[in-house]
Design a protein around this motif. Structure first.
Motif, PDB file in Angstrom:
ATOM      1  N   VAL A  63       0.837  -1.207   0.000  1.00  0.00           N
ATOM      2  CA  VAL A  63       0.000   0.000   0.000  1.00  0.00           C
ATOM      3  C   VAL A  63       0.864   1.247   0.000  1.00  0.00           C
ATOM      4  N   ALA A  64       1.879   1.280   0.854  1.00  0.00           N
ATOM      5  CA  ALA A  64       2.760   2.449   0.925  1.00  0.00           C
ATOM      6  C   ALA A  64       3.506   2.662  -0.382  1.00  0.00           C
ATOM      7  N   ASP A  65       4.048   1.598  -0.952  1.00  0.00           N
ATOM      8  CA  ASP A  65       4.769   1.673  -2.227  1.00  0.00           C
ATOM      9  C   ASP A  65       3.902   2.330  -3.297  1.00  0.00           C
ATOM     10  N   LEU A  66       2.675   1.839  -3.445  1.00  0.00           N
ATOM     11  CA  LEU A  66       1.788   2.337  -4.501  1.00  0.00           C
ATOM     12  C   LEU A  66       1.275   3.740  -4.191  1.00  0.00           C
ATOM     13  N   ALA A  67       1.010   4.019  -2.910  1.00  0.00           N
ATOM     14  CA  ALA A  67       0.455   5.325  -2.548  1.00  0.00           C
ATOM     15  C   ALA A  67       1.462   6.451  -2.743  1.00  0.00           C
ATOM     16  N   VAL A  68       2.698   6.216  -2.327  1.00  0.00           N
ATOM     17  CA  VAL A  68       3.718   7.251  -2.537  1.00  0.00           C
ATOM     18  C   VAL A  68       3.880   7.514  -4.030  1.00  0.00           C
ATOM     19  N   THR A  69       3.871   6.449  -4.818  1.00  0.00           N
ATOM     20  CA  THR A  69       3.989   6.590  -6.268  1.00  0.00           C
ATOM     21  C   THR A  69       2.829   7.396  -6.840  1.00  0.00           C
ATOM     22  N   ALA A  70       1.601   7.013  -6.472  1.00  0.00           N
ATOM     23  CA  ALA A  70       0.417   7.673  -7.026  1.00  0.00           C
ATOM     24  C   ALA A  70       0.299   9.121  -6.575  1.00  0.00           C
ATOM     25  N   SER A  71       0.897   9.437  -5.423  1.00  0.00           N
ATOM     26  CA  SER A  71       0.828  10.812  -4.924  1.00  0.00           C
ATOM     27  C   SER A  71       1.777  11.750  -5.656  1.00  0.00           C
ATOM     28  N   GLY A  72       2.710  11.181  -6.413  1.00  0.00           N
ATOM     29  CA  GLY A  72       3.684  11.998  -7.130  1.00  0.00           C
ATOM     30  C   GLY A  72       4.938  12.296  -6.332  1.00  0.00           C
ATOM     31  N   ARG A  73       5.000  11.800  -5.096  1.00  0.00           N
ATOM     32  CA  ARG A  73       6.204  12.020  -4.293  1.00  0.00           C
ATOM     33  C   ARG A  73       7.243  10.941  -4.614  1.00  0.00           C
ATOM     34  N   CYS A  74       8.490  11.224  -4.319  1.00  0.00           N
ATOM     35  CA  CYS A  74       9.584  10.300  -4.605  1.00  0.00           C
ATOM     36  C   CYS A  74       9.671   9.254  -3.495  1.00  0.00           C
TER      37      CYS A  74
END
Length: 500
Positions: A63-74
């Motif tokens: 969840v964290a991997d995908l959420a950080v990605t989808a949020s546009g953050r590095c």
């Protein structure tokens, strides 16, 4: 990564109740996963700056991997095997603004940057998966310690990550019918790609067994056999050491690998040919591959049903690989954007690895340029394939070849579980004869004539291994010439006379 996030949104609509991920505690459908990721994206939108991720494998990590990605953050995965000093370097180099962590890693992470608890279902709510339809441009910085111990951050963006995920899915013919077993740490880019991103792209199931690798390292070889027997996956990725453990466990149990398997990719180091042969006889469909973080983790891989043993297989579609003065050079969409804190990289990437193509177009990797030994007789010796052959013997857990400038190579040996007291009680001539007997097709000038025996703990204590277990060759050369190394070095005079 935009394609992976979009694929998750589509899967939530097409297969809402299909299980996407399962770990040691629970499971999660595509609809639940998309909703949890969307809820985490809302929370991450409140901040800015790179986000570190430091936790055990599991659905919360996904969840964290995908959420950080989808949020546009590095996103910056933090490998648990890094030392505290290495992690401090990573936190500063990547300018982390936040670290997402589980409770087991909270105290360690808190020394590096502000922390938040991982996005478990009790921490972050669910939101409309429609939030995932316009994902931000996620970037990864993958830190690799290499052999020097100082981590370098490889910058990868949408272009590299979307390409490599899709190319891997095509190379292994991944489909929604696939069941993936994940046993390697997610901070390893290859495991993140194969264990998270590819299953989402095709709508397959990924099952996480976080304790298997650690159990095998602690001597419980049966952990990996039991995991494969329980999950009965069709696809998995292993490093050579885990493949060796699985082969050993199957032999001890007089068992075969599950018939469900169709592809077990193996990479990260040369695979001992003896292990590949044993794996094939036990029903393990091994696919050797080759890659490095600077090129998206995979450059070439054998295809299911068409594996060529001893090679890394065909280059991925869309990449161009040339051999320039013996060195593997890669160009194409997976080549990194550059190192963290450094200028953008343009053009092809010179890998530092030596290689060639066979007549069928399979890539053969011959080892690192900087690992080459030159004997006192002026002979070039590439140690990595010799080491792989030695490590294929069950009596040897680890072998490292050294002796740059010596008349003949020197072998550093860490005995394995099946060695008994052989390396402690046998005469040096018998040990050297045994070492040379393991090696086939190796010219006389490359055969070791002397050796030193160490334990795995001693290799670490003497600083001869990097935190991720790779030999630190410069340090090894210094150690073997120092007082401790000289005291442990054994040479059989009779063997020296034989080759005089």
């Amino acid at each position: 990564m935009a394609e992976v996030i979009a694929a998750l949104a589509r899967a939530a609509e097409k297969w809402p109740d299909r299980i996407a991920f399962s770990d040691d505690e629970t499971s999660c459908s595509f609809r639940e996963l998309a909703a949890r990721v969307a809820g985490a994206v809302e929370r991450l939108a409140e901040g800015a700056g790179p986000v570190g991720l430091m936790a055990a494998n599991g659905i919360d990590w996904v969840v964290a991997d995908l959420a950080v990605t989808a949020s546009g953050r590095c996103l910056v995965p933090l490998p648990p095997f890094f030392s505290d000093d290495q992690l401090a370097h990573v936190a500063g180099d990547a300018e982390l603004s936040l670290i997402l962590c589980d409770e087991d890693n909270r105290a360690r992470a808190a020394r590096l940057a502000p922390v938040e608890t991982l996005f478990g279902p009790d921490v972050v709510g669910q939101a409309d998966a429609a939030l995932l339809r316009a994902p931000g441009s996620g970037q990864r910085i993958i830190y690799t310690s290499g052999s020097t111990g100082r981590p370098k951050g490889v910058r990868l963006g949408d272009r590299q990550l979307d390409y490599i995920s899709a190319a891997l899915a095509r190379a292994i013919s991944a489909t929604s019918a696939d069941s993936y077993l994940s046993v390697l740490p997610f901070p390893l880019l290859l495991e993140e790609l194969c264990g998270i991103h590819v299953p989402i792209l095709v709508g397959g199931l990924s099952t996480v067994r976080r304790h298997v690798a650690g159990a095998c390292a602690g001597g419980d070889l049966d952990a990996i056999r039991l995991a494969f027997e329980e999950v009965r996956p069709s696809v998995s990725v292993l490093v050579p050491e885990l493949l060796r453990a699985w082969v050993g466990a199957l032999l001890l149990a007089d068992a075969q690998a599950p018939s469900s398997l169709r592809a077990v990719a193996v990479g990260g180091a040369p695979v001992p040919p003896q292990v590949l042969q044993a794996a094939a006889s036990l029903g393990i469909p091994c696919l050797e591959g080759y890659g490095l973080s600077e090129c998206g983790s995979v450059v070439a891989v054998n295809r299911p049903g068409a594996a060529a043993a001893g090679t890394a297989g065909k280059v991925l579609d869309g990449l161009t690989v040339t051999i320039e003065e013996g060195e593997i050079t890669v160009s194409g969409p997976s080549v990194m954007s550059g190192y963290a804190g450094g200028p953008d990289h343009q053009g092809a990437w010179r890998t530092g690895d030596l290689g060639r193509f066979d007549a069928a177009g399979n890539l053969i990797v011959e080892g690192r340029k900087d690992a080459m030994l030159v004997t006192a007789y002026g002979r070039n010796v590439q140690p990595e394939w010799i080491e792989a052959q030695l490590q294929g013997d069950p009596r040897i857990l680890r072998a490292v070849l050294c002796g740059h400038g010596a008349p003949y190579p020197i072998a550093l040996i860490v005995p394995g579980a099946f060695a008994g007291d052989f390396f402690q009680t046998a005469e040096p001539a018998a040990i050297i004869e045994a070492l040379q007997g393991i090696l086939t097709g190796i010219p006389d000038y490359a055969l070791p004539r002397s050796f030193a025996v160490l334990t795995g703990d001693e290799m670490q204590t003497f600083g001869l291994l990097s935190p991720n277990g790779r030999p630190r060759r410069k340090e090894i050369e210094t150690w073997i010439k120092g007082p401790e190394g000289r005291a442990r070095l054994k040479t059989a005079t009779r063997m020296e006379e034989k080759f005089a």
